[in-house]
Design an enzyme around this catalytic site. Structure first.
Site, short mmCIF file in Angstrom:
data_model
loop_
_atom_site.label_atom_id
_atom_site.label_comp_id
_atom_site.label_asym_id
_atom_site.label_seq_id
_atom_site.Cartn_x
_atom_site.Cartn_y
_atom_site.Cartn_z
N GLU A 198 9.09 -3.90 13.19
CA GLU A 198 8.98 -2.80 12.21
C GLU A 198 7.69 -2.05 12.56
OE1 GLU A 198 7.79 -3.73 8.15
OE2 GLU A 198 9.00 -2.07 7.39
N CYS B 142 9.64 1.85 3.48
CA CYS B 142 10.55 0.75 3.80
C CYS B 142 11.97 1.26 3.94
CB CYS B 142 10.48 -0.32 2.74
SG CYS B 142 11.15 0.23 1.18
N PHE C 181 0.82 -1.23 0.00
CA PHE C 181 0.00 0.00 0.00
C PHE C 181 0.85 1.27 0.00
CE2 PHE C 181 0.95 -0.04 4.55
CZ PHE C 181 1.08 1.31 4.81
#
Ligand code: NAD
Length: 499
Positions: free
Chosen positions: A384, A281, A149
Site C-alpha cells: 500500500e 484508504c 492521520f
C-alpha cells in the site's frame, strides 16, 4: 512553540509524561506544535472518570442524547471553515478536501440524531402460553477509539457519534500527527451539552494504545489505521476479552472495460488516484484496463490529465489538486517505492520523484507518478503506497482482471467502469471486496449504510457507522416473561384472557 493538551473531564489538561511528539506543518516541513504522549496512569484516570459518567449518560433517555447530537451537528456546520483550516494546517490536504473530511463525519452525526430508532429493541407477543419476549440494546460502558492521520475529523466522528448516541462514554486517541481537530470537536461536543468526561481525548503513541487495550474497564475497541497495527490491536484487544473492530489498509483496483466511457474513467482515476495525495484508504491505486486497445487509449487520456495536476500548499487556494504527504519519512518511502518500480521493470510514464516547489523546498511534497506494465510481483503492486502513485496492470480479459482483484490481500474498495449491466452485476456479485463502485470510483457508502472492507482491510465483526455501528456499540439482552393470567388451569392458553 505551541504545546497541545489532552481533553479530559471537559477541560484541556497538560500532559505529565514529559514525552511529546512533534506536530508538523507538512507544507513547510516545520514543527508547529508539540503534543503530549499519555502515560498508563493518565489513561487509567481518564477511563475511571468516563466509567462514572457513563452511569449517568447511559441512563439518559436516548432522545435527550440525540438532541446533543443535533446541537453538535449544528455547531460543526457553524465551525466548518475553522475546522477545515485547522485540519489542513496539520494534515496538508486542500481546503475543499478538508471540508469533505468534516462533512462525511457530520453526515454520520446526522444519522445519530435518529439514534433512538436504531436502539429500539424487538418484541414477540405470546411466544408461548402467557409468554412474551423482548430484547433490548444496552450500551457497553466505556469504549475506546484509535484513529489514523488521514481523516482527522471524519473517522473520530464516525466513532464518537454512534458510541455516544448509544449511551457509551468514549476514550478517543487521535493520531498524534493531527491532534488539533479532534480536540476542537471535543470542545464543540461539550458546548452541545455532552457531560464532562463522556468523551475523553487522550493523545499518545503505543504506550497509550497498549494502556487502553489492557484496561479492564474498556469494553470495546474501534481502530482505523494500517493493517499490521490493526491486526496487532485486534489480537490484543480480543485476547483481553474486548469487542474489537479494526480497519486496516487497502489496495483498491478499478477495472476499465473496453465499452467504458474512457474520458469519464480517466477523470475518475485521476481524482481517485491522486486526490488527497493518494492518502485515502479508498484511493484507487491500481488501474486495470481490459485489452490492449483500452489500455493504450486510456494511457493517452491519463498522461495529460496527470501532468496537469497542481501540487501545492492548502494556502495556495482552490486550484491546487493535492498537497504534501504527511511526513518526511512517508515522502522518502513513496519515492523509494517509485524507484523500486523502475528497478523492477515497470514503465514510469509520469515521474513524480524529485518534485520541488519554490518556497516550500522543505515541505513533504511528492509529484504524481504513473506506472504502466506493472505486474503483481512488483513491490509497487504489493505494497500500500499511500501516496500519489497510480499503477496500471494490463489484463487481456474480464475474468483475469477480476481474478487479480480476488487474489489481492486487501479488500476495502473496488470499481468497474463499463456500459454493460451484465458485466457490472457479475462484478458486484462475485468480487471479494467490501465496497464496490459501478461507474463510481470511490464508493464510500452514505452514512445510513455501513463502511467496511474484507480480507486484510478489516479484522473483527460489523462495519463502521449505520446500523452496524449501533450493533457494535450495544449489547443485546433478551427477556422472556410469563404472566399467569393468560393461562387456563391445566396449562392451555386462554384466548379470552387476551380480549
Ligand atoms: P497507523 O496504523 O500508523 O496509525 C493509526 C493509529 O494507531 C494512530 O492513532 C497511531 O498512534 C496508532 N499506532 C501506530 N503505531 C502503533 C503501534 N505500534 N501500537 C499501537 N498503536 C499504534 O496508520 P496511519 O498512518 O495513521 O493511517 C494510514 C493507514 O490507515 C493506511 O494504511 C490507511 O489505508 C488506513 N486507513 C484505513 C481506513 C479503513 O477504514 N479501512 C480508513 C482510513 C485509513
Amino acid at each position: 512553540m505551541q504545546e497541545l493538551t489532552h481533553y479530559i473531564n471537559g477541560e484541556h489538561v497538560s500532559g505529565t509524561s514529559g514525552r511529546f511528539a512533534d506536530v508538523m506543518n507538512p507544507a513547510t516541513g516545520e514543527v508547529q506544535a508539540q503534543v503530549p504522549l499519555a502515560t498508563v496512569a493518565e489513561i487509567d484516570d481518564a477511563v475511571a472518570k468516563a466509567a462514572e459518567v457513563q452511569k449517568v449518560w447511559g441512563a439518559t433517555n436516548p432522545q435527550k442524547r440525540a438532541r446533543v447530537m443535533m446541537k453538535f451537528g449544528a455547531l460543526i456546520n457553524e465551525h466548518m471553515d475553522e475546522l477545515a483550516e485547522m485540519l489542513s494546517r496539520e494534515h496538508g490536504k486542500t481546503i475543499p478536501d478538508a471540508k469533505g473530511d468534516v462533512q462525511r463525519g457530520l453526515e454520520v452525526i446526522e444519522v445519530c440524531m435518529g439514534a433512538p430508532h436504531m436502539l429500539k429493541g424487538e418484541f414477540t407477543d405470546a411466544g408461548g402460553p402467557g409468554i412474551d419476549l423482548h430484547s433490548m440494546r444496552q450500551p457497553l460502558g466505556v469504549v475506546a477509539a484509535i484513529t489514523p492521520f488521514n481523516f482527522p475529523a471524519m473517522i473520530p466522528l464516525w466513532k464518537m457519534g454512534p458510541a455516544l448516541a448509544a449511551g457509551n462514554t468514549m476514550i478517543l486517541k487521535p493520531s498524534e500527527r493531527v491532534p488539533s481537530t479532534a480536540l476542537r470537536l471535543g470542545e464543540l461536543l461539550k458546548e452541545a451539552g455532552l457531560p464532562d468526561g463522556a468523551l475523553q481525548i487522550v493523545n499518545g503513541d503505543k504506550e497509550a494504545v497498549d494502556a487502553l487495550l489492557d484496561n479492564e474497564t474498556i469494553q470495546a475497541v474501534g481502530f482505523v489505521g494500517s493493517t499490521p497495527i490493526a491486526q496487532y490491536i485486534y489480537s490484543r484487544a480480543t485476547a483481553n476479552g474486548k469487542r474489537a473492530q479494526c480497519f486496516g489498509g487497502a489496495k483498491n483496483h478499478m477495472i476499465i472495460m473496453p465499452d467504458a466511457d474512457l474520458d469519464k474513467a480517466a477523470d475518475a482515476l485521476v481524482g481517485a488516484g491522486f486526490g488527497a495525495a493518494g492518502e485515502r484508504c479508498m484511493a484507487i491505486s491500481v488501474a486495470v484496463p481490459v485489452g490492449k486497445e483500452t489500455a493504450d487509449a486510456l494511457t493517452e487520456k491519463l498522461i495529460p490529465r496527470i501532468e496537469a495536476l497542481k501540487v501545492g500548499p492548502y494556502t495556495a487556494g482552490d486550484d491546487i489538486d493535492f498537497g504534501p504527504v504527511i511526513t518526511a519519512a512517508s515522502q522518502a518511502r513513496i519515492n523509494g517505492l517509485v524507484e523500486s518500480g523502475v528497478e523492477q521493470g515497470a514503465k514510469l510514464v509520469v515521474d513524480g520523484r524529485n518534485f520541488k516547489l519554490q518556497g516550500y523546498e522543505n515541505g513533504f511534497f511528492v509529484g504524481p507518478s504513473y506506472f504502466d506494465d506493472v505486474t503483481p510481483e512488483m513491490d509497487i503492486y504489493k505494497e500500500e503506497i499511500f501516496g500519489p502513485v497510480l499503477s496500471q496492470v494490463r489484463m487481456d480479459n474480464y475474468e483475469d482482471a477480476l481474478q487479480l482483484i480476488m487474489d489481492n490481500d486487501y479488500g476495502n474498495g473496488t470499481a468497474i467502469y463499463t456500459a454493460d449491466g451484465d458485466t457490472a452485476r457479475d462484478f458486484a456479485h462475485r468480487v471479494n471486496v467490501g465496497m464496490v463502485g459501478i461507474n463510481f470510483p470511490i464508493p464510500v457508502p452514505l452514512s445510513y449504510h455501513t463502511f467496511g472492507g474484507w480480507k486484510k482491510s478489516a479484522f473483527g465483526d460489523l462495519n463502521q457507522y449505520g446500523p452496524d455501528a449501533f450493533r457494535f456499540y450495544t449489547r443485546t439482552k433478551t427477556v422472556t416473561s410469563r404472566w399467569f393470567s393468560g393461562i387456563k388451569e391445566g396449562g392451555e392458553f386462554n384466548f379470552k384472557a387476551m380480549d
